[in-house]
Design a protein around this motif. Structure first.
Motif, PDB file in Angstrom:
ATOM      1  N   LEU A 137       0.830  -1.466  -0.055  1.00  0.00           N
ATOM      2  CA  LEU A 137       0.110  -0.266   0.029  1.00  0.00           C
ATOM      3  C   LEU A 137       0.724   1.329  -0.236  1.00  0.00           C
ATOM      4  O   LEU A 137       1.867   1.208   1.103  1.00  0.00           O
ATOM      5  N   ALA A 138       0.710   2.235  -1.047  1.00  0.00           N
ATOM      6  CA  ALA A 138       1.288   3.532  -1.050  1.00  0.00           C
ATOM      7  C   ALA A 138       0.445   4.404  -0.460  1.00  0.00           C
ATOM      8  O   ALA A 138      -0.709   4.642  -1.064  1.00  0.00           O
ATOM      9  N   ASN A 139       0.979   5.209   0.464  1.00  0.00           N
ATOM     10  CA  ASN A 139      -0.111   6.400   1.126  1.00  0.00           C
ATOM     11  C   ASN A 139       0.425   7.700   0.330  1.00  0.00           C
ATOM     12  O   ASN A 139       1.521   8.142   0.752  1.00  0.00           O
ATOM     13  N   THR A 140      -0.304   8.386  -0.586  1.00  0.00           N
ATOM     14  CA  THR A 140       0.066   9.459  -1.148  1.00  0.00           C
ATOM     15  C   THR A 140       0.060  10.848  -0.200  1.00  0.00           C
ATOM     16  O   THR A 140       0.706  11.880  -0.410  1.00  0.00           O
ATOM     17  N   LYS A 141      -0.470  10.515   0.824  1.00  0.00           N
ATOM     18  CA  LYS A 141      -0.451  11.904   1.882  1.00  0.00           C
ATOM     19  C   LYS A 141       0.816  11.905   2.524  1.00  0.00           C
ATOM     20  O   LYS A 141       1.332  12.775   2.942  1.00  0.00           O
ATOM     21  N   THR A 142       1.181  10.502   3.054  1.00  0.00           N
ATOM     22  CA  THR A 142       2.372  10.573   3.814  1.00  0.00           C
ATOM     23  C   THR A 142       3.730  10.245   3.151  1.00  0.00           C
ATOM     24  O   THR A 142       4.770  10.511   3.682  1.00  0.00           O
ATOM     25  N   ASN A 143       3.438  10.020   1.766  1.00  0.00           N
ATOM     26  CA  ASN A 143       4.620   9.540   1.072  1.00  0.00           C
ATOM     27  C   ASN A 143       5.136   8.415   1.515  1.00  0.00           C
ATOM     28  O   ASN A 143       6.589   8.155   1.165  1.00  0.00           O
ATOM     29  N   LYS A 144       4.704   7.328   1.968  1.00  0.00           N
ATOM     30  CA  LYS A 144       5.165   6.301   2.558  1.00  0.00           C
ATOM     31  C   LYS A 144       4.245   4.994   1.818  1.00  0.00           C
ATOM     32  O   LYS A 144       3.195   5.098   1.751  1.00  0.00           O
ATOM     33  N   SER A 145       5.140   3.886   2.179  1.00  0.00           N
ATOM     34  CA  SER A 145       4.462   2.434   1.488  1.00  0.00           C
ATOM     35  C   SER A 145       4.609   1.524   2.779  1.00  0.00           C
ATOM     36  O   SER A 145       5.723   1.451   3.249  1.00  0.00           O
ATOM     37  N   SER A 146       3.711   0.494   2.764  1.00  0.00           N
ATOM     38  CA  SER A 146       3.885  -0.569   3.702  1.00  0.00           C
ATOM     39  C   SER A 146       3.373  -1.676   3.091  1.00  0.00           C
ATOM     40  O   SER A 146       2.479  -1.551   1.990  1.00  0.00           O
ATOM     41  N   THR A 147       3.559  -2.930   3.575  1.00  0.00           N
ATOM     42  CA  THR A 147       3.409  -4.147   2.868  1.00  0.00           C
ATOM     43  C   THR A 147       1.842  -4.540   3.712  1.00  0.00           C
ATOM     44  O   THR A 147       1.827  -4.603   4.897  1.00  0.00           O
ATOM     45  N   ILE A 148       0.998  -4.898   2.878  1.00  0.00           N
ATOM     46  CA  ILE A 148      -0.289  -5.547   3.569  1.00  0.00           C
ATOM     47  C   ILE A 148      -0.333  -6.897   3.639  1.00  0.00           C
ATOM     48  O   ILE A 148      -0.538  -7.366   4.798  1.00  0.00           O
ATOM     49  N   TYR A 149       0.398  -7.544   2.793  1.00  0.00           N
ATOM     50  CA  TYR A 149       0.454  -9.132   3.047  1.00  0.00           C
ATOM     51  C   TYR A 149       1.651  -9.464   1.883  1.00  0.00           C
ATOM     52  O   TYR A 149       1.670  -8.837   0.711  1.00  0.00           O
ATOM     53  N   GLY A 150       2.208 -10.581   2.238  1.00  0.00           N
ATOM     54  CA  GLY A 150       3.275 -10.977   1.280  1.00  0.00           C
ATOM     55  C   GLY A 150       3.216 -12.496   0.946  1.00  0.00           C
ATOM     56  O   GLY A 150       2.616 -13.410   1.868  1.00  0.00           O
ATOM     57  N   THR A 151       3.413 -13.123  -0.455  1.00  0.00           N
ATOM     58  CA  THR A 151       3.370 -14.431  -0.379  1.00  0.00           C
ATOM     59  C   THR A 151       4.652 -14.556  -1.427  1.00  0.00           C
ATOM     60  O   THR A 151       5.420 -13.678  -1.428  1.00  0.00           O
ATOM     61  N   ASP A 152       4.850 -15.774  -1.702  1.00  0.00           N
ATOM     62  CA  ASP A 152       6.173 -16.076  -2.281  1.00  0.00           C
ATOM     63  C   ASP A 152       6.053 -16.291  -3.930  1.00  0.00           C
ATOM     64  O   ASP A 152       7.054 -16.704  -4.578  1.00  0.00           O
ATOM     65  N   SER A 153       4.951 -15.874  -4.399  1.00  0.00           N
ATOM     66  CA  SER A 153       4.476 -16.012  -5.762  1.00  0.00           C
ATOM     67  C   SER A 153       4.181 -14.645  -6.542  1.00  0.00           C
ATOM     68  O   SER A 153       3.500 -14.069  -5.995  1.00  0.00           O
ATOM     69  N   TYR A 154       4.799 -14.570  -7.460  1.00  0.00           N
ATOM     70  CA  TYR A 154       4.687 -13.093  -8.411  1.00  0.00           C
ATOM     71  C   TYR A 154       3.228 -12.916  -8.565  1.00  0.00           C
ATOM     72  O   TYR A 154       2.400 -13.687  -8.687  1.00  0.00           O
TER      73      TYR A 154
END
Length: 1749
Positions: A137-154
């Protein structure tokens, strides 16, 4: 939904140049395409290219072609685009709102791997997938990005749901993961949802499911929790390639998947809840679809291809034109685009619940949308684009919509009003009301924002015609109810919802204040009322006045101005408000005071900036100044200091303006330095407190901040030294002493000696203080200080100095106090006396000079009298013993009670002159009894009588007079007084006096004398009611004579002499009055008579006009005619009603006829056009000649009537010949005929008939024959005789008719002869048709008298074969009937047979019927209950017939409870495999296994019969079509059970086989689904107990007891199956409907089970064999292997098996041998029968067995 190609936006290239991504903006205005060149092209909504810009790499050192754009999305506000690139970066470009705006990068997010896909679902939130498998997720207000969830597949695909609150990612390993920002209450799970068979490159999230597809060419629809709903498999389609991309419509009702040359469309069907594939869109040479983008309103779909082409398609279910003004495009079942064809504006109407939109209407001056779905209602405002969807259950389209309010839609349905605010998806409120008029409902929704009130939503409506309810729609509660006394016809809330106006039917205008719940009527005769828009100013009209309330808070203050027309409306624009008034044909505008409107509204709303802006525009006048003052006060209260400063500047209050200016500068500086509002700073708050003169509050604020110096400075600046010193003292300030010195010096400098003296006094310097007080001319203060201090009193000189100053200043009381203190009483008393301080003087005198007290009290009293304190003086005079002065003071002070008290204490002579004064006071108060008593005490009784007389209290006056005067004197006094009153014109008072002395006649005479007749009548009615009527009449005549007609009318009518009244008015020529009286009092027709007389008196045209006016013209004419005033009647009709003239002539003629003037009457009849009446007149008078003359001249039609009348006269004289001649002349032979008939002259009648009316001859003959018949036998003979005559004369038809008429109940032979004769004659001589009719008539009559053969012969003469046969059948001559049928018409043979069968059936001759119709005979046996005969007869027929009746008999027997007889029937006749018989066999089986007494050796034959029947049935089934069916298997099981039962009964007859019997009982338990469970367990338990198997017995009997309890409770739910786990005894068995075991046996079992369970010596387990399974179970639980059951015991055969020829049939060798041995030893025939059955059943016995005979 269908796809229709619209245009090519971007032409394809020759080679691969794929479109990598596309996106539509949220506002539908922009469409972006990113090409293989990494350039973003921007198009408008019409497909025109408007702009483009190039993307840039993350790092230029790798070159411009070092990346690809994989994802692109518009921001929710459509002003930015996010671009996801494979060089591990996301750029956000600001593209602006207009084409050509500069493109700038406003955000960039660097990642650790390539961005593969991207979505922008919500403001500030961009969601994207990476090649490493993370979704971030990228927040255009704070200009920061964070991971919502991760998998091992493209991450291969990323999509959102329709609301954008959830995301779905597809991965290269086939995983699909779901994540919610907000699940919107759905409760759906998050995380890994499903594992798709291949990478789901084409992934779409629709409303009801998720669609995924990929390279396996299968499209799978998954449910909300990942289960497969549907699969569309195209893997076998050679034309289909892999699916590359997918898009769901914005409404989520359709999904499009792209593959090679093809777009596949899937539509969700809400009714079927499945996806349906529409016709795919196939375009040759399109190549692979690489990107899809759907326009947000659902109307367009764009597809990008491998070759760089972009195609645009129209998406539409259907399209329609509404009223030639709007285009409705259904882009999905739940989404419609409404386009205004004139303006081009578009609104997207969408059901957020996903329901199908059924119908769209545009209502309310074509501004508002209304659409229905199955469960919701959609509403919208086309102007503001506000849409709502609310839950709504359809009511058959009975809703009524009102759009008068721009914010709210009002919906009426079934007596309920629902309010929906546009833009809200919840109903605003719902109330019950029957009043649908928008003028009786008022809604206000945030129309004028007020300070401190965020939301303001109010509704006022009528509960009933007189009750108004006011509801707060936010809280949903009632805030006011108004119960009005009259019907309400208009109501409206003001814009803020605080005031309610309403008007009732009496045109009264009321104002209701909601907060105070007060109602005020503000206007009468209100014809127009309206709030001025944007304000609380009210305009109304009252007749010719325009009323304006500029301040509605003060409804009594109304500005009124005159107008000369009706108010039609209000217009407010351009800074002025005008009232539009129509005056004749022109409209005039009256301008209101905009200042008062605008300023008042701004103040009410708390909008002081608006108020200031308005005041700035006005010149300074007194009104403007008042407004500035009001605003300054309110602005200060609201702490809006800049506005307050401006107000004081405008008002010229320089000091306040300057002070506020400084305060504002402090506030602004604080605000700049520290942020926030500066008005909370302590200096600002303190200064505002100072401005309000609340110095204590200012001091407190300063001291809270420890700003002591500032507090002291404030007080010094204000010269408030005391408060300043107090602060310094409280805080221990070092400059305290200096402050005090400065203060004293300042006081002295400013000559404030008094304040300086107080300061010295407070510091304890008394002398200095006194010196200052005296200097200041304040000796009283000096004296007070001396009096408090003893040491100062000792200073004589000082005291003298002070007393001299006090006396000089006339402060005698203070001087007296000082003299008293220094013990100088004489001077003190003098001072007290001079200073009128009598209280202190009296107290001092009592102590020092007692003699002076009385003088002082009197002086005190005199002083108080001088001071007008008379009430206070009374007591002092009493103390001084001055009674006269005390009385005078009491009277002067109006202390009447005190005066009476003092007077009562005085001697009579002194008191008597004062009593009348007090009495006069009480008389004035109308307290006459007290006054009377006081007059008596003062010897003034005459005054008391006068008092009562003046008060009109004659009775009391009379009573008092009677006490102290002679009756004659009283009468004389009263009559004299009355006469005096009469002279003064006080007649009522005089009357009362006369009546008091019982002289009412004098009063009557008085009233008559003065012509006061009403009063005279009143007294007469009271004292002489018998004279009332005569008096009224007399008065009426008197008044009439005087010409006072109206008064006379009243008296006449009171005397019930209305006629006299009418005559009075008539004689005076006042016809109108006469008419009025007659109409009011004279009954139904009196007024008509008066009107007639009135008209007659007028005559001519005037009479006609009058009668027309009264509507009595026709009635008057009739009245004139009725009264024989024919001349007047003729005159009226001639002038006005010419059509009435003939009628008057007629009535005149009738009058003349009555008068015997026939010639004149004749002339009038002819004038009336009624010559016939003249003829009738002469006929009546038997003047035949005149009658004929008139008839021939004027009414030829009447000539015949004259002749007929003359003929009647001749007949009366018995002159038949003359009468006949006259009637024939009159051409009325029919009358002659009737006269002859009536006279019984039939021969003449027949003659006339034959000559003149031959057509009636036949009817006359019939009548003559009827007459003849009535005369008895002679009549019949006459008919026969006449028939013979006709026959001889050759008149065969008439002869036949005569014969047919013969009816003689006494002689059937005569009738037969006549009828046969008639038939014969008709056959011989008459036409065939006539002969057929005669025979048809005669035949039934012959049959009716029992002559069937004769009738049949007649029918046969005319070849009527069927009729002849019917005649024979009716006569039961069956052989003749058969012969006729056989010989003449063989077709009727079956007909005869059928009737013969019916006859036999009806006669019950079954034996005869058998020979004719066996089935009918059998049915008859069944009907009669002769079952044995039926079966016996059926046996002789074929097998099918036999078994039909066997089944019927068996059913009958079963119904009667005779299952054994039914069984015997099938034993005797066999059991066919007819499916319709299966229920009978099952019922016999069920009844047999359920019946008691079958568990014994004696029951063997019953069981054997059942077994044999079932065996026979099963054998038949094998050969039938039902072989191997479920029914066949069931009957095989029943056969096995019956065999077990039969074998058990056989074994029970031999002692050595009792274990076999017990084993059979146990084996039967595995069939409890077909047997009564309780009976089976009871039998198994008792058998096991009998052979000593106690474990088994205990378990089975325990189960039996559980079953009996379950039968009682009606449920098997409580059964415990643990004992029967791993056995083949079924758990699920039918619950027996009743107990099969008697109560006594149940109790016996209960006792035994209880005993055994208490004993605890038994193990509660079933015995097991070497398999480890229950020994009687066929199936081994551990292996599942099924063993064969033994034919002898039913137990499983584990070893020593003897097999039979039939497969599946075997026996245990030991048991078999044991059974054979028992047969050998006992020679038991039943056991031999068992063996014989086994041989039949199993295809022979094994070789080890023996033969038996």
């Amino acid at each position: 939904m269908q796809l229709k190609h619209l245009r090519t936006l971007l032409s394809p290239q020759d080679g691969a140049a794929k479109v990598t991504c596309m996106a539509w903006s949220q506002n539908n205005a922009k469409f972006a395409v990113c090409t293989v060149d990494r350039v973003v092209l921007l198009y408008d909504e019409h497909g025109e290219r408007r702009d483009k810009f190039s993307t840039k790499p993350a790092d230029m050192k790798y070159g411009r072609k070092s990346y690809m754009v994989k994802g692109m999305a518009f921001s929710p506000d459509s002003t930015k685009i996010a671009i996801g690139q494979t060089d591990n970066i996301i750029y956000v470009y600001k593209i602006g709102e207009d084409w050509g705006d500069k493109k700038v990068i406003c955000n960039k997010f660097i990642q650790t791997s390539a961005v593969t896909c991207l979505q922008w679902p919500a403001e500030y939130v961009i969601v994207f997938g990476l090649a490493e498998g993370k979704v971030r997720l990228a927040n255009t207000k704070t200009n920061k990005s964070s991971t919502i969830y991760g998998t091992d597949s493209y991450v291969v695909a990323l999509t959102t749901n329709c609301s954008g609150k959830g995301i779905l990612s597809g991965h290269a390993d086939g995983t699909i993961v779901r994540y919610f920002f907000d699940d919107e209450g759905s409760g759906e799970s998050q995380g890994k949802l499903v594992n798709h068979p291949c990478p789901p490159y084409a992934l779409a999230w629709a409303t009801n499911s998720i669609m995924a597809a990929g390279c396996d060419r299968r499209v799978v629809a998954y449910g909300k929790e990942g289960h497969v709903l549907q699969t569309f498999d195209y893997s076998r389609d050679p034309q289909e390639r892999e699916f590359t991309t997918a898009a769901a419509s914005p409404g989520g009702q359709s999904v499009v998947l792209g593959s090679y040359d093809r777009l596949r469309v899937f539509n969700w069907s809400p009714r079927k809840s499945v996806w349906e594939e529409a016709k795919p869109k196939e375009i040759a040479n399109l190549y692979t679809i690489t990107a899809l983008a759907w326009k947000r309103d659902g109307s367009r779909l764009c597809a990008g291809t491998l070759c760089g082409g972009v195609e645009q398609f129209d998406c539409c279910l259907r399209r329609s034109i509404y009223k030639n003004k709007f285009e409705l495009t259904y882009v999905g079942p739940s989404q419609v685009i409404v386009k205004n064809l004139s303006s081009g504006t578009r609104v997207v109407l969408k059901s957020h619940c996903g329901y199908e939109v059924e119908e769209v209407k545009i209502l309310g001056k074509e501004r508002y949308l209304v659409a229905h779905t199955s469960d919701t209602l959609l509403l919208g405002d086309l102007n503001t684009n506000r849409l709502s969807e609310i839950a709504w259950q359809g009511s058959g389209g009975n809703e009524k919509y009102f759009f008068e309010n721009e914010n709210v839609c009002m919906i009426f349905n079934a007596g309920e009003l629902t309010l929906v605010e546009y833009g809200s998806n919840d109903t605003l409120g719902s109330v019950r009301t029957e009043f649908m008029n928008p003028h009786l409902i008022s809604v206000r929704i945030n129309e004028r924002c007020q300070r401190g009130m965020e939301d303001n939503k109010k509704l006022a409506y009528l509960v009933d015609i007189k009750t108004i309810a006011i509801v707060d729609l936010i809280g949903g509660y009632n805030i006011g109810t108004i119960n009005h006394e009259s019907r309400v016809d208009w109501l409206e809330l003001n814009e803020t919802g605080h005031k309610l106006l309403f008007r009732d039917r009496k045109l009264r205008l009321h104002l209701y204040d909601i907060e105070s719940c007060s109602k005020t009527m503000i206007l009468n005769f209100c014809s127009y009322v309206q709030w001025v828009p944007g304000s609380d100013v009210l305009v109304a009209q009252n007749r010719n006045s325009l009323c304006v309330w500029y301040n509605i808070e003060a409804p009594e203050r109304v500005t009124m101005s005159s107008i000369r027309g009706d108010v039609v409306g209000l217009e407010r624009s351009g800074g002025k408000t005008e009232v539009m008034v129509t005056e004749g044909v022109t409209t005039v505008a009256y301008t209101l005071d905009e200042g008062l409107i605008e300023f008042g509204t701004a103040i009410d709303d708390g909008n002081y900036t608006r108020a200031t802006a308005f005041l700035e525009t006005l010149e300074m006048t007194p009104e403007t100044e008042a407004m500035w003052k009001t605003l300054s006060k309110l602005a200060l209260e609201a702490r809006q200091l800049h506005i307050a400063e401006r107000c004081f500047s405008a008002l010229g209050h320089v000091a306040k303006a300057r002070f506020l200016h400084e305060t504002n500068e402090i506030a602004d500086q604080v605000s700049r330095e520290y942020g926030g509002e500066g008005i909370d700073f302590y200096q600002v708050r303190a200064r505002l407190a100072m401005l309000e003169k609340n110095y204590k509050l200012a001091e407190m604020i300063f001291l809270e901040q420890n700003a002591v110096e500032e507090a002291m400075d404030m007080y010094q600046e204000l010269h408030r030294w005391d408060e300043c010193i107090a602060v310094a003292e409280a805080k221990g300030h070092p400059a305290l002493e200096k402050l005090r010195r400065d203060y004293y010096q300042w006081l002295m400098d400013t000559q404030q000696e008094e304040r300086a003296g107080e300061l010295q006094e407070s510091q304890g310097d008394g002398l200095a203080a006194i010196s200052l007080y005296l200097k200041a001319g304040l000796p009283a203060k000096a004296a007070r200080l001396v009096l408090t201090r003893e040491e100062l009193l000792a200073n004589t000189e000082l005291v003298e100095h002070i007393t001299a100053a006090l006396i000089k200043g006339e402060l005698y009381e203070r001087a007296g106090d000082l003299f008293e203190k220094i013990r100088n009483p004489q001077r003190a008393l003098e001072c007290y006396r001079k200073g009128s301080a009598f209280m202190k003087a009296v107290e001092l005198a009592r102590l020092v000079f007692p003699v002076e007290v009385v003088k002082l009290e009197e002086a005190w009293g005199d002083h108080l009298v001088q001071q007008k304190q008379l009430d206070a003086a009374i007591n002092h005079y009493i103390e001084a013993r001055c009674s006269i002065k005390a009385i005078e003071a009491a009277l002067g002070a109006r202390q009447w009670k005190k005066a009476i008290y003092i007077l009562d204490l005085q001697d009579r002579n002194t008191a008597s002159k004062y009593y009348p004064r007090v009495a006069q006071h009480y008389a004035s108060l109308q307290e006459y009894e007290i006054a009377e008593e006081l007059y008596a005490k003062g010897d003034r009784t005459k005054d008391a009588i006068d008092m009562y007389t003046q008060a009109g209290r004659w009775e009391q006056a009379h009573k008092l007079a009677m006490k102290c005067m002679q009756p004659e004197d009283v009468s004389v006094l009263y009559i004299t007084q009355a006469q005096e009153m009469e002279k003064q014109g006080k007649f009522r008072e005089a009357e009362r006096l006369y009546v008091t002395v019982e002289e009412p006649d004098l009063a009557i005479t008085m009233f008559k004398k003065h012509k006061l007749y009403d009063d005279m009548i009143r007294l007469l009615g009271k004292h002489h009611p018998d004279l009332l009527s005569d008096t009224h009449l007399h008065l009426g005549k008197e008044l009439e004579a005087e010409g006072r007609l109206q008064e006379a009318e009243y008296h006449y009518l009171e005397a019930q002499e209305w006629k006299a009244t009418v005559n009075m008015y008539r004689s005076s020529g006042l016809w109108e009055e006469a008419y009025r009286v007659a109409k009011a009092h004279g009954g139904a027709n009196a007024h008509k008579h008066v009107a007639y007389l009135w008209a007659k008196s007028l005559g001519g045209e005037a009479a006609v006009r009058l009668l027309n006016k009264l509507g009595l013209l026709e009635a008057a004419i009739d009245h004139a005619a009725d009264n024989c005033s024919f001349e007047f009647a003729f005159e009226l009709s001639r002038l006005a009603l010419k059509h009435k003239t003939p009628e008057i002539h007629l009535r005149y003629a009738m009058y003349l006829e009555d008068e015997g003037k026939l010639e004149e009457a004749e002339a009038e009849f002819i004038r009336a056009g009624k010559p016939k009446e003249a003829v009738l007149m002469f006929v009546h008078n038997q003047d035949w000649e005149a009658a004929q003359r008139v008839a021939e001249a004027h009414d030829p039609d009447s000539v015949a009537e004259v002749l007929v009348g003359q003929a009647r006269g001749a007949l009366e004289e018995k002159d038949f010949q003359k009468a006949e001649g006259l009637l024939l002349r009159a051409q009325r032979p029919g009358l002659a005929l009737n006269f002859y008939k009536e006279a019984g002259l039939w021969s003449d009648a027949l003659r006339i008939c034959k000559d003149y009316v031959p057509g009636q001859l036949e009817a006359l003959q019939e009548e003559y024959e009827r007459e003849a018949t009535k005369k008895g036998g002679r009549g019949v003979e006459g008919l026969v005789e006449q028939a013979r005559q006709w026959e001889q004369a050759g008149e065969y038809s008439r002869a036949v008719d005569c014969y047919l008429k013969v009816r003689d109940s006494g002689s059937s032979s005569l009738m037969e002869k006549c009828w046969v004769k008639a038939a014969e004659l008709s056959i011989k001589f008459l036409p065939p048709q006539r002969s057929l009719e005669v025979v048809h008539a005669v035949g039934p009559q012959l049959v009716g008298i029992g002559k069937h053969s004769a009738a049949a012969e007649l029918y046969l003469n005319l070849d009527l074969v069927k009729e002849a046969i019917d005649a024979f059948i009716e006569g039961e001559e069956w052989n003749k009937a058969k012969r006729v049928a056989k010989e003449l018409d063989p077709r009727y043979e079956d007909y005869v047979d059928q009737h013969y069968k019916e006859f036999l059936k009806n006669q019950g001759k079954v034996d005869s019927l058998v020979g004719v119709d066996v089935v009918a005979a059998l049915d008859l046996y069944v009907e009669q209950g002769q079952w044995d005969k039926c079966i016996e007869t059926a046996t002789k027929q074929n097998y099918k017939i036999l078994h039909k009746y066997v089944a019927l008999y068996a059913t009958h027997l079963i119904r009667e409870g005779g299952y054994a007889q039914a069984l015997a029937l099938y034993v005797q006749h066999g059991a066919p495999a007819n499916p319709q018989n299966f229920n009978i066999y099952k019922r016999i089986f069920t009844d047999m296994v359920s019946s008691p007494g079958t568990n014994s050796a004696e029951a063997y034959h019953s069981w054997a019969d059942l077994r044999d029947v079932l065996f026979n049935l099963c054998e038949n089934l094998v050969k039938s079509s039902e072989a191997n069916s479920a029914a066949h298997e069931e009957f095989e099981t029943m056969l096995l059970i019956a065999h077990y039962y039969a074998t058990r009964s056989a074994a029970q007859s031999i002692k050595q086989l009792e274990t076999i019997a017990a084993r059979l009982s146990v084996s039967l338990l595995r069939h409890t689904q077909l047997l009564p469970a309780d009976k089976a367990f009871y039998e198994a338990g008792t058998a096991a107990k009998a052979v000593g198997w106690e474990n088994m017995a205990f378990i089975f009997l325990n189960r039996f007891l559980d079953l009996t309890d379950a039968i009682e409770e009606g449920s098997l739910d409580a059964l415990d199956h643990s004992d029967f786990q791993d056995t083949d005894i079924p758990f699920e068995v039918p619950l027996p409907a009743k107990q099969h075991i008697l109560e006594a046996q149940r109790e016996e079992v209960r006792d035994w089970v209880l005993t055994v369970s208490m004993d605890q010596r038994l193990e509660q387990v079933l015995p097991r064999d070497e398999r480890g399974a229950y020994e009687a179970s066929l199936v081994a639980a551990s292996t599942g292997v099924r063993a064969l059951p033994c034919l002898i015991t039913g137990y499983p055969i584990l070893r020593n098996k003897i097999e039979f020829k039939r497969p599946g049939k075997a026996a245990n060798k030991d048991n078999w041998n044991k059974f054979l041995m028992a047969i050998k030893t006992s020679h038991s025939p039943v056991c031999q029968d068992v063996l014989k059955f086994i041989s039949q059943w199993c295809g022979g016995l094994p070789s080890t067995s023996f033969s038996f005979h």
